[in-house]
Write a protein that holds these residues in place. Sequence first.
Motif, PDB file in Angstrom:
ATOM      1  N   UNK A 115      -8.964  13.874  -9.228  1.00  0.00           N
ATOM      2  CA  UNK A 115      -8.326  13.031  -8.203  1.00  0.00           C
ATOM      3  C   UNK A 115      -7.737  13.822  -7.044  1.00  0.00           C
ATOM      4  N   UNK A 116      -7.175  15.010  -7.324  1.00  0.00           N
ATOM      5  CA  UNK A 116      -6.596  15.797  -6.238  1.00  0.00           C
ATOM      6  C   UNK A 116      -7.681  16.340  -5.315  1.00  0.00           C
ATOM      7  N   UNK A 117      -8.804  16.725  -5.900  1.00  0.00           N
ATOM      8  CA  UNK A 117      -9.910  17.239  -5.088  1.00  0.00           C
ATOM      9  C   UNK A 117     -10.480  16.134  -4.200  1.00  0.00           C
ATOM     10  N   UNK A 118     -10.616  14.940  -4.748  1.00  0.00           N
ATOM     11  CA  UNK A 118     -11.115  13.807  -3.958  1.00  0.00           C
ATOM     12  C   UNK A 118     -10.127  13.460  -2.853  1.00  0.00           C
ATOM     13  N   UNK A 119      -8.829  13.449  -3.180  1.00  0.00           N
ATOM     14  CA  UNK A 119      -7.809  13.189  -2.163  1.00  0.00           C
ATOM     15  C   UNK A 119      -7.868  14.226  -1.057  1.00  0.00           C
ATOM     16  N   UNK A 120      -8.120  15.480  -1.420  1.00  0.00           N
ATOM     17  CA  UNK A 120      -8.176  16.527  -0.404  1.00  0.00           C
ATOM     18  C   UNK A 120      -9.312  16.278   0.576  1.00  0.00           C
ATOM     19  N   UNK A 121     -10.478  15.831   0.077  1.00  0.00           N
ATOM     20  CA  UNK A 121     -11.595  15.545   0.973  1.00  0.00           C
ATOM     21  C   UNK A 121     -11.287  14.376   1.897  1.00  0.00           C
TER      22      UNK A 121
END
Length: 220
Positions: free
Chosen positions: A100-106
């Motif tokens: 989820x954090x990686x997706x939020x970063x994108x």
Amino acid sequence: MNDAAPAYGLWSLVIVNSAIFILFAYTFFKPQTPRDWRSFGAFSAFLVALFVEMYGFPLTIYFLSGWLQSRFPDVDWFSHDAGHLLEMMFGWKTNPHAGPFHILSFVLIGAGFVLISTAWTVLYDAQRTRRLATAGPYGYVRHPQYLGFILVMLGFLVQWPTILTLAMFPILTIMYVKLARDEERAVRAEFGEGYDKYAAEVPAFIPKIGRLLRTQSSDS
């Protein structure tokens, strides 16, 4: 992931990724004035610091290795995936790139670059006709390009937090706020009461929720 492959010391990737993202940001921002180049240069320094730790030398992991290993003993903190600290610490260990954090970063990075690009187009048209930029993203915030840079940096912090970039982020944010104030003084000197009226209605960096909702309802 191939365990035989080195996790860090990949300095060619540091150079390539830094160059790609800096050039990518350049095409979106197109700096022209000394103020533009200062903001772009600071952003570029942030990217270089980020990729040095992402592919070169994991200073943050080394600095925190004792604490991390004691709190999360099942994680190989010197593997490359472990650099996604938030994913590892919150338990998304199988594939941090889908966490989820990686997706939020994108989402944050993409929104920032879109905001920078859209704002530059509006600003260029306004400067060419010597008008005050109030259309597009300038109808919601007075400094959408600086906000875009902040969103991109925040996105990278969520994806790959490091001690150096965490220290740089508030400093660069303050710098962008100061640059915005300098810019406002110059624009106010040129447009006078017109800019005062605009500034009274449109916030500097954080858009008004009611204004966004009204626009969405009118579009639908």
